[in-house]
Design an enzyme around this catalytic site. Sequence first.
Site, PDB file in Angstrom:
ATOM      1  N   CYS A  94       0.791  -1.247  -0.020  1.00 34.85           N
ATOM      2  CA  CYS A  94      -0.123  -0.123   0.170  1.00 34.85           C
ATOM      3  C   CYS A  94       0.865   1.132   0.112  1.00 34.85           C
ATOM      4  O   CYS A  94       2.301   1.344   0.398  1.00 34.85           O
ATOM      5  CB  CYS A  94      -0.722   0.075   1.203  1.00 34.85           C
ATOM      6  SG  CYS A  94      -1.745  -1.179   1.420  1.00 34.85           S
ATOM      7  N   GLY A  95       0.186   2.513  -0.371  1.00 33.60           N
ATOM      8  CA  GLY A  95       0.902   3.864  -0.270  1.00 33.60           C
ATOM      9  C   GLY A  95      -0.004   4.652   0.487  1.00 33.60           C
ATOM     10  O   GLY A  95      -1.249   4.531   0.271  1.00 33.60           O
TER      11      GLY A  95
END
Length: 262
Positions: free
Chosen positions: A2-3
Amino acid sequence: MCGIFGYCNFLIEKTRGEIIDTLIEGLQALEYKEYDSSGISIQGDELESLNIYKQTGKISSLKEEIDLYNLNKNLPFISHCGIAHTRRATHGGLRRANCHPHNSDPSNEFVVVHNGVITNFANLKALLMAKGYVFKSDTDTECIPKLYKHIYDTSIELGYNLDFHVLTNLVLKELEGSYGLLCTSSHFPDEVVAARKGSPLVIGVKGKTDMDVNFVEVEYLDQEEDYLKLNTQTKSSGNVLAAAPVKYNTCLRKSPPFVHNT
């Protein structure tokens, strides 16, 4: 995988459109070819309200989703905190309900974006479901905002008026695994909490003038005693049901200086 990205403007007027554009640009900078969904949370038309917009697909799909709401993008905000997320589906398959941000309840009292793995989420989820919380996703992240709300509500019932960072300490002590997370709340407008354990997290500050220098106060748990020790309130040992405060030591130190050449 994820970011996460957050953007805050404090006493510097920005329009809703500018805020959305900044969040989208932040996600685009984080976007990886395998990422398959994204979302943002921004303040609603009222001060104590948070709106969530999310969609599967590329970030361009999120932009199209936001445009469907015909938001007043000229609405100005003197101060505002927005958070954003892009992901490749891991816990939970590819469907809109599994996209971040995740909320505590339909009113979005607490909203979280998270990168990492909460290894004890099944136990937390079972406990919270037994307390009446309804889960909409299959993710490990959703237990975090609901945990925020449960501890917040329990503390209010017991007569404790916790600030955002003390509340966060209570939540983090229940989490096992790794995380980099951002949390906003309608109870704490114009504030955002950032926390990390294992997962990377970077904070940047933009200066107002050339060669401006800024610092950010960062709290560390269980550090050496050469840092300033603060007595803050937290719960006793045990599960999330316990909210009576006891004292424990945390350490506060300033970040390295942010030097700006604008």
